[in-house]
Write a protein that holds these residues in place. Structure first.
Motif, short mmCIF file in Angstrom:
data_model
loop_
_atom_site.label_atom_id
_atom_site.label_comp_id
_atom_site.label_asym_id
_atom_site.label_seq_id
_atom_site.Cartn_x
_atom_site.Cartn_y
_atom_site.Cartn_z
N THR A 177 0.56 -1.24 -0.02
CA THR A 177 0.01 0.02 0.04
C THR A 177 1.03 1.19 0.09
N ALA A 178 1.95 1.33 0.94
CA ALA A 178 2.77 2.22 1.09
C ALA A 178 3.33 2.66 -0.27
N GLU A 179 3.83 1.48 -0.96
CA GLU A 179 4.81 1.86 -2.21
C GLU A 179 4.19 1.74 -3.44
N GLY A 180 2.84 1.52 -3.27
CA GLY A 180 2.16 1.36 -4.50
C GLY A 180 2.34 0.28 -5.38
N VAL A 181 2.34 -0.82 -4.73
CA VAL A 181 2.62 -2.13 -5.62
C VAL A 181 1.05 -2.82 -5.48
N LYS A 182 0.92 -3.10 -6.95
CA LYS A 182 -0.56 -3.82 -6.79
C LYS A 182 -0.58 -5.23 -6.59
N THR A 183 -1.38 -5.52 -5.56
CA THR A 183 -1.31 -6.78 -4.92
C THR A 183 -2.18 -7.75 -5.54
N SER A 184 -2.85 -7.50 -7.01
CA SER A 184 -3.41 -8.53 -7.68
C SER A 184 -2.37 -9.01 -8.62
N ARG A 185 -1.23 -8.54 -8.63
CA ARG A 185 -0.03 -8.93 -9.63
C ARG A 185 0.62 -10.11 -8.84
N PRO A 186 1.55 -11.23 -9.45
CA PRO A 186 2.07 -12.11 -8.68
C PRO A 186 3.33 -11.34 -8.06
N LEU A 187 3.51 -11.82 -6.74
CA LEU A 187 4.72 -11.47 -5.95
C LEU A 187 5.94 -11.68 -6.72
N GLU A 188 6.07 -12.81 -7.49
CA GLU A 188 7.22 -12.67 -8.08
C GLU A 188 7.87 -11.76 -8.86
N GLU A 189 6.94 -10.74 -9.44
CA GLU A 189 7.30 -9.69 -10.21
C GLU A 189 8.04 -8.51 -9.09
N VAL A 190 7.51 -8.67 -7.87
CA VAL A 190 8.15 -7.59 -7.18
C VAL A 190 9.57 -7.99 -6.64
N LEU A 191 9.71 -9.47 -6.61
CA LEU A 191 10.97 -10.14 -5.92
C LEU A 191 12.01 -9.82 -7.12
N ALA A 192 11.52 -9.65 -8.40
CA ALA A 192 12.80 -9.50 -9.34
C ALA A 192 13.13 -8.27 -9.52
N LYS A 193 12.41 -7.41 -8.95
CA LYS A 193 13.13 -6.01 -8.69
C LYS A 193 13.14 -5.40 -7.37
N ILE A 194 13.50 -6.13 -6.28
CA ILE A 194 13.12 -5.80 -5.07
C ILE A 194 14.11 -4.54 -4.67
N SER A 195 15.29 -4.57 -5.31
CA SER A 195 16.23 -3.38 -5.15
C SER A 195 15.63 -2.11 -5.23
N LYS A 196 14.62 -1.91 -5.76
CA LYS A 196 13.85 -0.66 -6.17
C LYS A 196 12.75 -0.21 -5.04
N TYR A 197 12.85 -1.18 -4.28
CA TYR A 197 11.60 -0.83 -2.87
C TYR A 197 12.39 -0.73 -1.51
N THR A 198 11.77 -0.44 -0.44
CA THR A 198 12.60 -0.37 0.80
C THR A 198 12.85 -1.72 1.54
N PRO A 199 13.42 -1.70 2.60
CA PRO A 199 13.78 -2.93 3.31
C PRO A 199 12.53 -3.42 3.72
N LYS A 200 11.58 -2.89 4.22
CA LYS A 200 10.17 -3.53 4.67
C LYS A 200 9.62 -4.43 3.47
N MET A 201 9.78 -3.72 2.41
CA MET A 201 9.27 -4.48 1.28
C MET A 201 10.19 -5.75 1.07
N ARG A 202 11.53 -5.55 1.02
CA ARG A 202 12.36 -6.78 0.89
C ARG A 202 12.22 -7.64 1.93
N ASN A 203 12.17 -7.38 3.08
CA ASN A 203 11.87 -8.43 4.35
C ASN A 203 10.78 -9.27 4.32
N ASN A 204 9.74 -8.48 3.91
CA ASN A 204 8.32 -9.00 4.04
C ASN A 204 7.92 -9.77 2.64
#
Ligand code: MN3
Length: 252
Positions: A92-119
């Motif tokens: 919610t805080a970082e504007g990620v669509k939760t309807s998308r697969p989580l794998e898409e976020v992991l593939a570019k995790i360096s663009k997000y916060t440590p909170k996103m990376r850890n969780n």
């Protein structure tokens, strides 16, 4: 003479480097990119992890005596549930669509916060972990996975000891992994904390087939400080059919 030799070494090194890049773009990188591309993910539910925490696919006691019911209950309802809920906050805080697969976020995790990376890592890793276990594991893989494990690691027994070494020597908290690398080879690796091999920041990248949680919360109630005993027991509950399915899809 020295200068010429150095220059020759340099040229030979750069030729190798450019060849590696070419090979990477032909085989390896394309596999990883295709895995994290919407098309590939849409085609295989195995690579489509939701941001939600679904119900555990078996009872807390299902993995007894290897993993005790109390550990499973706390692990699932406290630790893993917290990753899932913190992941939603981060999304919610970082504007990620939760309807998308989580794998898409992991593939570019360096663009997000440590909170996103850890969780994001914490949620993904546990979802894979739950699915890769069952009451009566086969004890070992069969078919193409067994054949390729034997080719890659000499024998299934050698594979187990190398995997166990990766799990035992991971200092502090983390995970041990069996992955398919960019050149479609099997490899063993480990990551710290809740990182995983899908992340763009991972030292060794690949598609995880199987992951073992070696955080103390995964074993301390039953095994206390004896991580090696927990690892030995865990082989009894590995769902090798599930791992084979992931392997087939990752190699496709
Ligand atoms: Mn855990």
């Amino acid at each position: 003479m020295t200068i010429n030799n150095s220059r020759r070494k340099f040229l030979s090194g750069s030729a190798k480097a450019s060849m590696a890049i070419t090979l990477g773009s032909l085989s390896g990188i394309s596999l990883l990119e295709s895995c994290s591309s919407p098309k590939m993910i849409a085609n295989s539910p195995l690579f489509r992890t939701s941001f939600d925490q679904p119900t555990l696919p078996y009872a807390y006691s299902a993995l007894e005596p290897y993993i005790d019911a109390k550990t499973m209950e706390i692990h699932f309802t406290k630790h893993a549930a917290t990753y899932a809920s913190n992941l939603k906050e981060a999304a919610t805080a970082e504007g990620v669509k939760t309807s998308r697969p989580l794998e898409e976020v992991l593939a570019k995790i360096s663009k997000y916060t440590p909170k996103m990376r850890n969780n994001a890592g914490g949620h993904y890793n546990h979802e894979l972990f739950w699915k890769s276990m069952k009451t009566r594991g086969e004890g070992k893989p069969s078919g193409t996975l067994l054949a390729d494990v034997e080719t890659s690691f000499r024998s299934f027994s050698d594979f187990k000891s190398q995997f166990a070494d990766a799990a035992k020597t991971r200092f502090g908290s983390g995970w041990a992994w069996l992955i398919v690398t960019s050149d479609k080879k099997l490899a063993i690796t480990s990551t710290a904390n809740q990182d995983n091999p899908l992340m763009d920041i991972a030292e060794v990248k690949g598609i995880p087939l199987l992951g073992l949680d070696v955080w103390e919360h995964a074993y301390y109630l039953k095994y206390q400080n004896k991580r090696a005993d927990y690892i030995d027991s865990w082989w009894n509950v590995v769902d090798w059919d599930f791992v084979q399915k992931r392997y087939d899809a990752a190699k496709a």
